[in-house]
Design a protein around this motif. Structure first.
Motif, PDB file in Angstrom:
ATOM      1  N   TYR A 232       9.483   4.672   1.571  1.00 27.50           N
ATOM      2  CA  TYR A 232       8.511   3.693   1.064  1.00 27.50           C
ATOM      3  C   TYR A 232       7.734   3.011   2.188  1.00 27.50           C
ATOM      4  O   TYR A 232       8.279   2.687   3.244  1.00 27.50           O
ATOM      5  CB  TYR A 232       9.217   2.636   0.211  1.00 27.50           C
ATOM      6  CG  TYR A 232       9.772   3.217  -1.062  1.00 27.50           C
ATOM      7  CD1 TYR A 232       8.948   3.452  -2.156  1.00 27.50           C
ATOM      8  CD2 TYR A 232      11.118   3.578  -1.159  1.00 27.50           C
ATOM      9  CE1 TYR A 232       9.445   4.023  -3.319  1.00 27.50           C
ATOM     10  CE2 TYR A 232      11.620   4.139  -2.324  1.00 27.50           C
ATOM     11  CZ  TYR A 232      10.779   4.363  -3.403  1.00 27.50           C
ATOM     12  OH  TYR A 232      11.271   4.936  -4.553  1.00 27.50           O
ATOM     13  N   ASP A 233       6.458   2.789   1.896  1.00 26.75           N
ATOM     14  CA  ASP A 233       5.616   2.029   2.814  1.00 26.75           C
ATOM     15  C   ASP A 233       5.832   0.529   2.645  1.00 26.75           C
ATOM     16  O   ASP A 233       5.598  -0.238   3.584  1.00 26.75           O
ATOM     17  CB  ASP A 233       4.140   2.352   2.560  1.00 26.75           C
ATOM     18  CG  ASP A 233       3.821   3.804   2.849  1.00 26.75           C
ATOM     19  OD1 ASP A 233       3.765   4.165   4.043  1.00 26.75           O
ATOM     20  OD2 ASP A 233       3.619   4.573   1.886  1.00 26.75           O
ATOM     21  N   CYS A 234       6.263   0.134   1.453  1.00 23.69           N
ATOM     22  CA  CYS A 234       6.457  -1.293   1.184  1.00 23.69           C
ATOM     23  C   CYS A 234       7.509  -1.481   0.096  1.00 23.69           C
ATOM     24  O   CYS A 234       7.589  -0.686  -0.850  1.00 23.69           O
ATOM     25  CB  CYS A 234       5.136  -1.936   0.736  1.00 23.69           C
ATOM     26  SG  CYS A 234       5.221  -3.713   0.430  1.00 23.69           S
TER      27      CYS A 234
ATOM     28  N   ARG B 148       0.856  -1.191   0.000  1.00 22.82           N
ATOM     29  CA  ARG B 148       0.000   0.000   0.000  1.00 22.82           C
ATOM     30  C   ARG B 148       0.892   1.240   0.000  1.00 22.82           C
ATOM     31  O   ARG B 148       2.098   1.162   0.195  1.00 22.82           O
ATOM     32  CB  ARG B 148      -0.876   0.000   1.259  1.00 22.82           C
ATOM     33  CG  ARG B 148      -0.046  -0.075   2.521  1.00 22.82           C
ATOM     34  CD  ARG B 148      -0.834  -0.018   3.813  1.00 22.82           C
ATOM     35  NE  ARG B 148       0.069  -0.159   4.965  1.00 22.82           N
ATOM     36  CZ  ARG B 148       0.858   0.790   5.421  1.00 22.82           C
ATOM     37  NH1 ARG B 148       0.879   1.987   4.829  1.00 22.82           N
ATOM     38  NH2 ARG B 148       1.652   0.587   6.451  1.00 22.82           N
ATOM     39  N   GLY B 149       0.247   2.388  -0.214  1.00 25.61           N
ATOM     40  CA  GLY B 149       0.974   3.656  -0.156  1.00 25.61           C
ATOM     41  C   GLY B 149       2.029   3.757  -1.239  1.00 25.61           C
ATOM     42  O   GLY B 149       1.766   3.506  -2.422  1.00 25.61           O
ATOM     43  N   ARG B 150       3.217   4.099  -0.849  1.00 26.26           N
ATOM     44  CA  ARG B 150       4.329   4.225  -1.796  1.00 26.26           C
ATOM     45  C   ARG B 150       5.101   2.902  -1.796  1.00 26.26           C
ATOM     46  O   ARG B 150       5.683   2.506  -0.782  1.00 26.26           O
ATOM     47  CB  ARG B 150       5.243   5.377  -1.371  1.00 26.26           C
ATOM     48  CG  ARG B 150       6.303   5.752  -2.398  1.00 26.26           C
ATOM     49  CD  ARG B 150       7.124   6.943  -1.919  1.00 26.26           C
ATOM     50  NE  ARG B 150       8.141   7.292  -2.900  1.00 26.26           N
ATOM     51  CZ  ARG B 150       7.961   8.164  -3.884  1.00 26.26           C
ATOM     52  NH1 ARG B 150       6.793   8.771  -4.020  1.00 26.26           N
ATOM     53  NH2 ARG B 150       8.928   8.421  -4.742  1.00 26.26           N
ATOM     54  N   VAL B 151       5.112   2.236  -2.954  1.00 25.63           N
ATOM     55  CA  VAL B 151       5.654   0.879  -3.059  1.00 25.63           C
ATOM     56  C   VAL B 151       6.818   0.851  -4.046  1.00 25.63           C
ATOM     57  O   VAL B 151       6.768   1.492  -5.106  1.00 25.63           O
ATOM     58  CB  VAL B 151       4.563  -0.116  -3.500  1.00 25.63           C
ATOM     59  CG1 VAL B 151       5.127  -1.537  -3.576  1.00 25.63           C
ATOM     60  CG2 VAL B 151       3.371  -0.072  -2.553  1.00 25.63           C
ATOM     61  N   LEU B 152       7.849   0.086  -3.701  1.00 29.68           N
ATOM     62  CA  LEU B 152       8.998  -0.108  -4.574  1.00 29.68           C
ATOM     63  C   LEU B 152       9.100  -1.586  -4.938  1.00 29.68           C
ATOM     64  O   LEU B 152       9.061  -2.452  -4.068  1.00 29.68           O
ATOM     65  CB  LEU B 152      10.283   0.323  -3.868  1.00 29.68           C
ATOM     66  CG  LEU B 152      11.588   0.198  -4.677  1.00 29.68           C
ATOM     67  CD1 LEU B 152      11.606   1.183  -5.841  1.00 29.68           C
ATOM     68  CD2 LEU B 152      12.801   0.415  -3.768  1.00 29.68           C
TER      69      LEU B 152
END
Length: 247
Positions: free
Chosen positions: A122-124, A71-75
């Protein structure tokens, strides 16, 4: 009595159930087309040319079970396929690659040495079948920890048993056991912040090494894990949220 059923060998297989023992003996016997005696694997394409690779079945099951973290900002590495497939409430889907020629890459970096990637961004991080290709494995894990936001999650998968990559033969460095996963990630994230799992048993791991697809494996084998025969290691690691100092 065949060579596969000598008393010594039967004794070594006694710990297996009747059906598992029959499957193993079937492989050990010189089958019509050689099975383990054949000079080539069933597939050198991981099983993609026959269906779904065995490891991919468990990788995707792991990501499906951890949708809440994506979720959110993912890399993600190479492309954002899994971010799009399993993510929810994804705001930004960045793609990391060491190769600047990858048109999908929004972040060009080496995970083992990426000072230009900002902290706490990053969130994930979705990192499937990547870390074994990084020689400085511990540095790569530290980078992942650094660039995660507090409370953010790293979802990683690594081979514990696998053939080497034909395309990346010179950079295919590591195979990781569940014990190594707990130690490597626990040393960086903290032991209490790391959940390590594994998939595999004698039949599944052998099938994967030979290139057999998951569709060709007896369904019941997919539900059995054996700590002596890990094929795939999965890690969910969460970056701690700093506690505020009391005044």
């Amino acid at each position: 009595m065949s060579a596969a059923e000598t008393p010594d060998r039967r004794g070594r297989l006694a710990f297996l159930g009747r059906r598992q023992r029959a499957l193993v003996l079937r492989v050990l016997r010189p089958a019509p087309y050689g099975t383990l005696l054949r000079r080539r694997a069933v597939s050198v394409e991981w099983g993609f040319d026959r269906g779904t690779p065995v490891d991919r079945h468990f990788i995707e099951g792991f990501l499906d079970a951890n949708r809440d973290a994506i979720r959110g900002r993912v890399l993600e590495v190479k492309d954002d396929t899994y971010t799009r497939r399993y993510g929810s409430d994804v705001e930004v889907a960045d793609v990391l690659d060491i190769d600047a020629g990858n048109a999908l890459a929004t972040v060009v970096a080496d995970l083992a040495d990426a000072p230009h990637v900002p902290d706490d961004g990053y969130d994930c991080i979705v990192l499937t079948q990547t870390l074994h290709l990084v020689y400085d494995l511990e540095d790569a894990i530290r980078t992942c920890h650094r660039i995660l936001k507090p409370g953010g999650t790293l979802l990683a998968t690594m081979p514990s048993a696998s053939r080497c990559s034909r395309e990346l033969l010179e950079t295919d460095f590591w195979r990781v056991t569940p014990a190594a996963g707990r130690r490597l990630f626990g040393d960086v994230f903290g032991a209490d912040a790391v959940e390590v799992g594994y998939s595999g048993n004698a039949i599944l791991t052998s099938a994967f090494l030979l290139g057999v697809s998951v569709e060709e494996v007896p369904r019941r084998q997919l539900e059995h894990t054996d700590p002596l025969w890990p094929m795939l290691v999965t890690v969910r690691a969460t970056k701690a949220v700093p506690t505020s100092a009391s005044g």
